[in-house]
Design an enzyme around this catalytic site. Structure first.
Site, PDB file in Angstrom:
ATOM      1  N   THR A   1       0.847  -1.189   0.000  1.00 13.05           N
ATOM      2  CA  THR A   1       0.000   0.000   0.000  1.00 13.05           C
ATOM      3  C   THR A   1       0.888   1.246   0.000  1.00 13.05           C
ATOM      4  O   THR A   1       2.055   1.193   0.387  1.00 13.05           O
ATOM      5  CB  THR A   1      -0.927   0.005   1.234  1.00 13.05           C
ATOM      6  N   HIS A   2       0.308   2.344  -0.426  1.00 10.75           N
ATOM      7  CA  HIS A   2       1.066   3.590  -0.539  1.00 10.75           C
ATOM      8  C   HIS A   2       0.278   4.720   0.114  1.00 10.75           C
ATOM      9  O   HIS A   2      -0.932   4.773  -0.056  1.00 10.75           O
ATOM     10  CB  HIS A   2       1.298   3.910  -2.024  1.00 10.75           C
ATOM     11  N   PRO A   3       0.894   5.568   0.837  1.00  6.34           N
ATOM     12  CA  PRO A   3       2.305   5.607   1.186  1.00  6.34           C
ATOM     13  C   PRO A   3       2.555   4.856   2.492  1.00  6.34           C
ATOM     14  O   PRO A   3       1.862   5.083   3.491  1.00  6.34           O
ATOM     15  CB  PRO A   3       2.575   7.097   1.366  1.00  6.34           C
TER      16      PRO A   3
ATOM     17  N   LYS B   1       6.718  -0.042   1.758  1.00  3.13           N
ATOM     18  CA  LYS B   1       6.887   0.113   0.311  1.00  3.13           C
ATOM     19  C   LYS B   1       8.346   0.356  -0.049  1.00  3.13           C
ATOM     20  O   LYS B   1       8.777   0.120  -1.176  1.00  3.13           O
ATOM     21  CB  LYS B   1       5.999   1.256  -0.189  1.00  3.13           C
TER      22      LYS B   1
END
Length: 155
Positions: free
Chosen positions: A142-144, A148
């Site tokens: 997932t971002h942010p 990551k």
């Protein structure tokens, strides 16, 4: 001595709450379980030092790998290159990983930066499960998020 157990700081070794919890699980298994758990199974135990910036580590350091004559590939990622670190307004630090160039296994990692105390648990699990660095590199995160960063650290 039979039927005598030491737990936590009195037994020596790493002095972390989570080690004492694992000591308890070992003793509980010896008393009421199958007797399969043991301290010698405890490898690649992660640790974190809660300083500013937090420092977390598991496995070999560069100096340890060199002293043991272990071949490794060094991966580095400045924390400033991680978008989530900027969201947190905490872009200082550096992530470093030692990778076995033949097997792509993670030999050790040092995380000096935001949320390293969370990320180190994921790395420790990957090492225990013998998950290659390439799997963490290619994972969709997932971002942010700080996790990551593994897309970039392991490339």
């Amino acid at each position: 001595m039979d039927n005598v157990w030491a737990i936590g700081e009195v037994k020596g070794g790493l002095q972390f709450t989570y080690i004492s919890l694992d000591d308890f699980r070992i003793i509980k298994d010896q008393l009421f379980g199958e007797g399969k758990r043991k301290v010698s199974d405890r490898v690649n135990v992660p640790y974190s030092v809660f300083i500013t910036l937090p420092l977390s580590r598991v496995g070999l350091s560069e100096k340890e790998a060199q002293a043991q004559g272990i071949e490794y590939e060094l991966k580095k990622l400045p924390v400033a290159a991680i978008p989530k670190a900027h969201v947190l307004k905490d872009p200082g630090g550096l992530f470093k990983a030692l990778i076995d160039p033949k097997t792509n296994s993670i030999l050790g990692i040092t995380l000096y930066g935001a949320e390293s105390y969370e990320l180190i648990n994921m790395i420790s699990l990957a090492m225990k499960a013998k998950i290659p660095a390439a799997v963490l590199r290619d994972q969709i995160y997932t971002h942010p998020t700080m996790s990551k960063s593994f897309n970039d650290l392991f490339k």
